[in-house]
Scaffold this active site. Structure first.
Site, PDB file in Angstrom:
ATOM      1  N   SER A  75      -6.073  -0.177   0.735  1.00 56.99           N
ATOM      2  CA  SER A  75      -5.021   0.821   0.915  1.00 56.99           C
ATOM      3  C   SER A  75      -5.540   2.099   1.553  1.00 56.99           C
ATOM      4  O   SER A  75      -6.724   2.449   1.442  1.00 56.99           O
ATOM      5  CB  SER A  75      -4.373   1.167  -0.433  1.00 56.99           C
ATOM      6  OG  SER A  75      -3.703   0.055  -0.968  1.00 56.99           O
ATOM      7  N   GLN A  76      -4.646   2.801   2.200  1.00 61.55           N
ATOM      8  CA  GLN A  76      -4.905   4.132   2.739  1.00 61.55           C
ATOM      9  C   GLN A  76      -5.472   5.017   1.622  1.00 61.55           C
ATOM     10  O   GLN A  76      -4.988   4.993   0.491  1.00 61.55           O
ATOM     11  CB  GLN A  76      -3.580   4.688   3.241  1.00 61.55           C
ATOM     12  CG  GLN A  76      -3.590   6.109   3.738  1.00 61.55           C
ATOM     13  CD  GLN A  76      -2.168   6.593   4.024  1.00 61.55           C
ATOM     14  OE1 GLN A  76      -1.207   5.878   3.774  1.00 61.55           O
ATOM     15  NE2 GLN A  76      -2.060   7.788   4.552  1.00 61.55           N
TER      16      GLN A  76
END
Length: 222
Positions: A75-76
């Site tokens: 994930s970011q």
């Protein structure tokens, strides 16, 4: 003969990653309303580049998700920080993570919580994450291959649950395994997804829809 300085390329790379990590925390996370100092400290400590393939390491601290194989992503960084802050984890807490992936979110949780249990449905990813976490010295994180929809009843109840893949509806088993006063942070939906922060009280379940996101679908064993 004149001596010639030969730079330590490994050391230079390490320093570059440390600089990129500091910049990530300052500009991608702290500047976007992540105020929990425990979360900021964890994001500053964990070497995100160790959790991605060597071909992607130059992008490890960029403001974006990255592929980790098997149609999954890391994930970011902001989303990792956001979900961790929303879970309001304490140093004595026991946390369940659904969707280990490469192990990065588990490492962030391991920096804050007393104990982390993490489930990954894809055996190859679970093995890789376990290997990376062991190499980095995390002794308070346990990873297993399994169906996240079922949770991990052996160690329940959990003070917090973080889910890093999106089901259409919140799995009932996970609500059952959440402790009273505990929080679950989970993306919910199909094409349109939102992070839901669920709080369990003695009387009821409180659900708060927060930010729109895009996670891979949460899968289960057939």
């Amino acid at each position: 003969m004149n001596s010639q300085f030969v730079p330590d390329l490994h050391q230079t790379t390490t320093e570059q990653f440390e600089l990129q990590r500091r910049q990530m925390v300052e500009y991608q996370i702290r500047d976007r309303e992540i105020k929990d100092e425990r979360v900021l400290a964890a994001m500053s400590q964990v070497p995100r580049h160790q959790f991605v393939d060597s071909c992607c390491r130059d992008l490890a601290y960029s403001d974006r998700p990255l592929t980790i194989g098997h149609h999954q992503t890391i994930s970011q960084p902001y989303i990792v920080a956001y979900m961790t802050q929303a879970a309001e984890i304490d140093s004595n807490d026991k946390v369940l993570e659904i969707g280990t992936g490469c192990g990065y979110q588990a490492a962030i949780l391991g920096e804050i919580a007393k104990q982390v249990y993490s489930i990954e449905i894809i055996p190859q990813l679970a093995e890789r994450a376990n290997r990376t976490l062991n190499q980095l010295g995390y002794e308070n994180i346990e990873v297993k291959t399994g169906d996240g929809y079922q949770g991990w009843t052996e160690h329940a109840p959990y003070d917090a649950i973080i889910v890093t893949a999106a089901p259409e509806n919140i799995p009932h088993a996970l609500i059952e395994q959440l402790a009273i006063k505990g929080k679950m942070v989970i993306p919910v939906g199909t094409w349109h997804q939102d992070i839901v922060v669920l709080t369990k009280t003695e009387e009821t379940i409180i659900k708060k829809k927060t930010i729109p996101v895009r996670f891979v679908p949460m899968t289960r064993k057939s």
